[in-house]
Enzyme design. Sequence first.
Site, short mmCIF file in Angstrom:
data_model
loop_
_atom_site.label_atom_id
_atom_site.label_comp_id
_atom_site.label_asym_id
_atom_site.label_seq_id
_atom_site.Cartn_x
_atom_site.Cartn_y
_atom_site.Cartn_z
N PRO A 11 2.10 59.91 24.34
CA PRO A 11 1.50 58.90 25.20
C PRO A 11 2.23 58.67 26.53
O PRO A 11 3.46 58.71 26.59
CB PRO A 11 1.56 57.63 24.35
CG PRO A 11 2.63 57.89 23.35
CD PRO A 11 2.58 59.36 23.08
N ASN A 12 1.42 58.47 27.55
CA ASN A 12 1.86 58.14 28.92
C ASN A 12 2.41 59.33 29.69
O ASN A 12 2.67 59.21 30.90
CB ASN A 12 2.90 57.00 28.91
CG ASN A 12 2.33 55.73 28.30
OD1 ASN A 12 1.24 55.30 28.68
ND2 ASN A 12 3.02 55.14 27.34
N ARG A 19 4.72 57.68 37.16
CA ARG A 19 5.29 56.77 36.18
C ARG A 19 6.82 56.74 36.31
O ARG A 19 7.47 57.77 36.13
CB ARG A 19 4.90 57.30 34.80
CG ARG A 19 5.59 56.63 33.66
CD ARG A 19 5.45 57.42 32.37
NE ARG A 19 5.99 56.64 31.29
CZ ARG A 19 6.37 57.14 30.13
NH1 ARG A 19 6.25 58.44 29.90
NH2 ARG A 19 6.86 56.37 29.21
N TYR A 24 11.69 59.55 35.18
CA TYR A 24 11.01 60.79 34.76
C TYR A 24 10.83 61.82 35.86
O TYR A 24 10.40 62.94 35.59
CB TYR A 24 9.66 60.44 34.13
CG TYR A 24 9.80 59.56 32.90
CD1 TYR A 24 10.42 60.05 31.75
CD2 TYR A 24 9.36 58.25 32.89
CE1 TYR A 24 10.59 59.25 30.63
CE2 TYR A 24 9.52 57.44 31.77
CZ TYR A 24 10.14 57.94 30.66
OH TYR A 24 10.32 57.16 29.54
N ASN A 75 7.08 66.77 23.03
CA ASN A 75 7.65 65.53 23.55
C ASN A 75 6.83 64.40 22.93
O ASN A 75 5.73 64.10 23.41
CB ASN A 75 7.60 65.47 25.07
CG ASN A 75 8.30 64.23 25.61
OD1 ASN A 75 8.54 63.26 24.87
ND2 ASN A 75 8.63 64.24 26.88
N ALA A 78 6.91 57.83 23.21
CA ALA A 78 7.27 56.60 22.48
C ALA A 78 7.14 56.78 20.96
O ALA A 78 7.86 56.12 20.20
CB ALA A 78 6.40 55.44 22.95
N GLU A 99 12.09 69.68 20.06
CA GLU A 99 11.77 68.34 20.57
C GLU A 99 12.36 68.21 21.97
O GLU A 99 13.54 68.53 22.17
CB GLU A 99 12.37 67.30 19.63
CG GLU A 99 12.12 65.86 20.07
CD GLU A 99 12.80 64.85 19.13
OE1 GLU A 99 13.34 65.26 18.08
OE2 GLU A 99 12.80 63.66 19.49
N HIS A 101 12.83 65.66 25.44
CA HIS A 101 12.70 64.41 26.17
C HIS A 101 13.16 64.65 27.60
O HIS A 101 14.23 65.24 27.81
CB HIS A 101 13.56 63.31 25.54
CG HIS A 101 13.14 63.00 24.14
ND1 HIS A 101 12.05 62.22 23.85
CD2 HIS A 101 13.64 63.41 22.95
CE1 HIS A 101 11.90 62.15 22.54
NE2 HIS A 101 12.85 62.88 21.97
N ARG A 108 19.72 55.25 27.45
CA ARG A 108 18.74 54.21 27.81
C ARG A 108 18.78 53.06 26.80
O ARG A 108 19.78 52.87 26.12
CB ARG A 108 17.35 54.87 27.92
CG ARG A 108 17.32 55.96 29.00
CD ARG A 108 15.94 56.56 29.12
NE ARG A 108 14.97 55.55 29.56
CZ ARG A 108 13.65 55.71 29.48
NH1 ARG A 108 13.15 56.83 29.01
NH2 ARG A 108 12.84 54.75 29.88
C1 DQA Z 1 10.45 60.27 26.62
C2 DQA Z 1 11.42 59.14 26.24
C3 DQA Z 1 10.73 58.08 25.40
O1 DQA Z 1 11.64 57.06 25.05
C4 DQA Z 1 9.59 57.47 26.19
O2 DQA Z 1 8.89 56.54 25.38
C5 DQA Z 1 8.67 58.47 26.79
C6 DQA Z 1 9.22 59.73 27.31
C7 DQA Z 1 11.11 61.27 27.59
O3 DQA Z 1 10.51 62.33 27.80
O4 DQA Z 1 12.17 61.01 28.15
O5 DQA Z 1 7.49 58.23 26.95
O6 DQA Z 1 10.08 60.98 25.45
#
Ligand code: DQA
Length: 148
Positions: A11-12, A19, A24, A75, A78, A99, A101, A108
């Site tokens: 998501p997002n 964003r 990011y 990825n 959240a 995985e 990020h 963080r």
């Molecule tokens: C994320 C880190 C997560 O905590 C966050 O909710 C994201 C992106 C990252 O790519 O750094 O949406 O996975």
Amino acid sequence: MTMRVYVLNGPNLGRLGTRQVDVYGVTSYADLVKLCETTGRDLGLDVIVRQTDAEHELLGWLHAAADEGAAVVLNPAAWSHYSIAVRDACAMLRGPLVEVHISNIHAREEFRHHSVVSAVATGVICGLGVDGYRLALHHLANRRDQPA
Ligand code: DQA
């Protein structure tokens, strides 16, 4: 046979580029897709990139990857921090799971420090920006010819 790799984003992440650019970066989601596809082409991988804001959709993609025995770069965004459903689907994969990020989740907020997915991943890359995706694909290409 060409190795298939699903690059799946939670998501997002479709909003990358606008964003929280301080966290990011300025690479858009469309540019991330291009980066993964170009890297895949250069490495001789069959890369399929997807993003969803709907958990059930990600679960379906993970089930299909499990059935195919495909490799996955994920990825979970959240969902990393609380979705046992995503973790359980990842545990069914037969191919390697990297995985990724974009941000360094350990530097963080405390609620981001733990990923429920990491324990069932082959490896984790975090904090290296979108370059993490490129590195994950290189890793999968490197291990392609190694015995399991
Ligand atoms: C994320 C880190 C997560 O905590 C966050 O909710 C994201 C992106 C990252 O790519 O750094 O949406 O996975």
